[in-house]
Design an enzyme around this catalytic site. Structure first.
Site, short mmCIF file in Angstrom:
data_model
loop_
_atom_site.label_atom_id
_atom_site.label_comp_id
_atom_site.label_asym_id
_atom_site.label_seq_id
_atom_site.Cartn_x
_atom_site.Cartn_y
_atom_site.Cartn_z
N LYS A 1 25.64 50.92 20.29
CA LYS A 1 25.11 51.44 18.90
C LYS A 1 25.66 50.38 17.99
CE LYS A 1 23.73 55.90 19.48
NZ LYS A 1 24.13 57.35 18.92
N ARG B 1 39.49 51.10 29.15
CA ARG B 1 39.43 49.88 29.84
C ARG B 1 38.24 49.27 29.01
NH1 ARG B 1 38.28 48.91 36.20
NH2 ARG B 1 40.73 49.01 36.07
C1 NCD Z 1 41.54 45.61 39.27
C2 NCD Z 1 41.23 45.24 37.84
O1 NCD Z 1 40.37 46.32 37.41
O2 NCD Z 1 41.84 44.57 37.30
N1 NCD Z 1 40.92 46.75 39.91
C3 NCD Z 1 41.67 48.12 39.99
O3 NCD Z 1 41.76 48.61 38.54
N2 NCD Z 1 42.22 48.47 41.05
C4 NCD Z 1 41.33 44.55 40.14
C5 NCD Z 1 39.90 43.78 40.40
O4 NCD Z 1 39.01 44.39 39.77
O5 NCD Z 1 39.88 42.93 41.01
#
Ligand code: NCD
Length: 305
Positions: free
Chosen positions: A80, A101
């Site tokens: 949104k 993330r």
């Molecule tokens: C990694 C990332 O997200 O950077 N994955 C993870 O968290 N284990 C590596 C990847 O996505 O290749």
């Protein structure tokens, strides 16, 4: 209040304490089963994830706490138009600690500026992924018995691979490590990373072919070509199968050259290697839970006797 935005937020002494704590958690899980009773972790995942998000949630649950959050920007108010700054202010009212993330570099840093609770960077674009580094380091320490005096090969997408950037920066604080960067020219390690190595007096080399260097490695860190960070699909298709670690290559490697990979794997490690005792990538996942438990306790300043 303490956040974890980069592994450099911890001194090497603090990292040792964290790994000691994680090792104790592995040995005596019962001792920690109620350490976070009544506490909550919010997992704010704007980008896909299996391991990292579930690992944070499992870590908090193993400590007696609970987890809440979202998996995918489209499931959150970001769809949104809400900013990360506003989201974290809101989440601060619901949870005691947050793991975020995001596809934008610096997102976790922005969140930390507006947060009333500790923020953990669970990956910000192609920049950093500190908790992956913590579990990579813990795995190396457990398997090799040390975090110094070795030659490490890092292979694959060294340009966009955020786990690579965090790992190299962190290893560049330990003694006598030689780095061998193996990548196609288009995906070479960024200059800002090799600049750090040069400034600190570390030796490194860059090459294209894994078979040229595999015999001298003590550790091999494989990575996936980061499709989501490419500007066009053609380049991805051209580069995606550049490396495939198979039995034939492993025959040339040392008997104790452990293979690490942050996962998810695509084609860069053949499944025929999975049974090789040197394949450490699924062990890494297990250590990830212990190290995240240790990190949650540390950031919440909870001590268990
Ligand atoms: C990694 C990332 O997200 O950077 N994955 C993870 O968290 N284990 C590596 C990847 O996505 O290749």
């Amino acid at each position: 209040m303490r956040h974890c935005l980069t592994p450099l937020d911890f001194t090497t002494q603090e990292l040792d304490q964290l790994f000691d704590l994680a090792a104790d958690i592995e040995k005596n899980p019962g001792k920690y089963a109620h350490a976070c009773d009544g506490k909550k972790i919010a997992t704010l995942f704007y980008e896909p994830s299996t391991r990292t998000r579930l690992s944070f949630e499992a870590a908090m649950m193993n400590l007696g706490g609970k987890a809440l959050g979202f998996a995918g920007a489209d499931q959150s108010s970001a769809a949104k138009g809400e900013s990360v700054a506003d989201t974290i202010r809101v989440v601060s009212c619901f949870a005691d600690i947050a793991a975020i993330r995001h596809n934008k570099e610096g997102a976790a840093y922005v969140a930390s500026r507006f947060s009333d609770i500790p923020v953990i960077n669970a990956g910000d674009g192609g920049h950093e992924h500190p908790t992956q580094t913590l579990l990579d380091m813990m795995t190396i320490r457990q398997l090799k018995g040390r975090l110094n005096h070795f030659t490490i090969g890092i292979c694959g997408d060294l340009k966009f691979g955020r786990t690579v950037h965090s790992l190299v920066k962190t290893l560049a604080r330990y003694e006598d490590i030689h780095f061998v960067f193996i990548s196609p020219p288009e995906l070479r390690v960024p200059d800002y990373i090799t600049d750090i190595l040069e400034e600190k007096g570390y030796t490194y080399e860059e090459c294209i072919k894994l078979e040229d260097v595999i015999t001298k490695l003590d550790l091999l860190y494989m990575t996936r070509v980061q499709r989501e960070r490419f500007f066009n699909e053609e380049d991805y298709i051209r580069l995606k199968d550049f490396y495939v670690l198979n039995k034939k290559l492993m025959r040339r490697a040392k008997n104790d050259m452990y293979v690490l990979h942050p996962l998810p794997r695509v084609n860069e490690i053949s499944v025929e290697i999975d049974k090789d005792p040197r394949a450490a990538y699924f062990k890494q996942v297990q250590y990830g839970v212990y190290v995240r438990m240790a990190l949650i306790l540390t950031l919440l300043d909870i001590h268990v006797d």
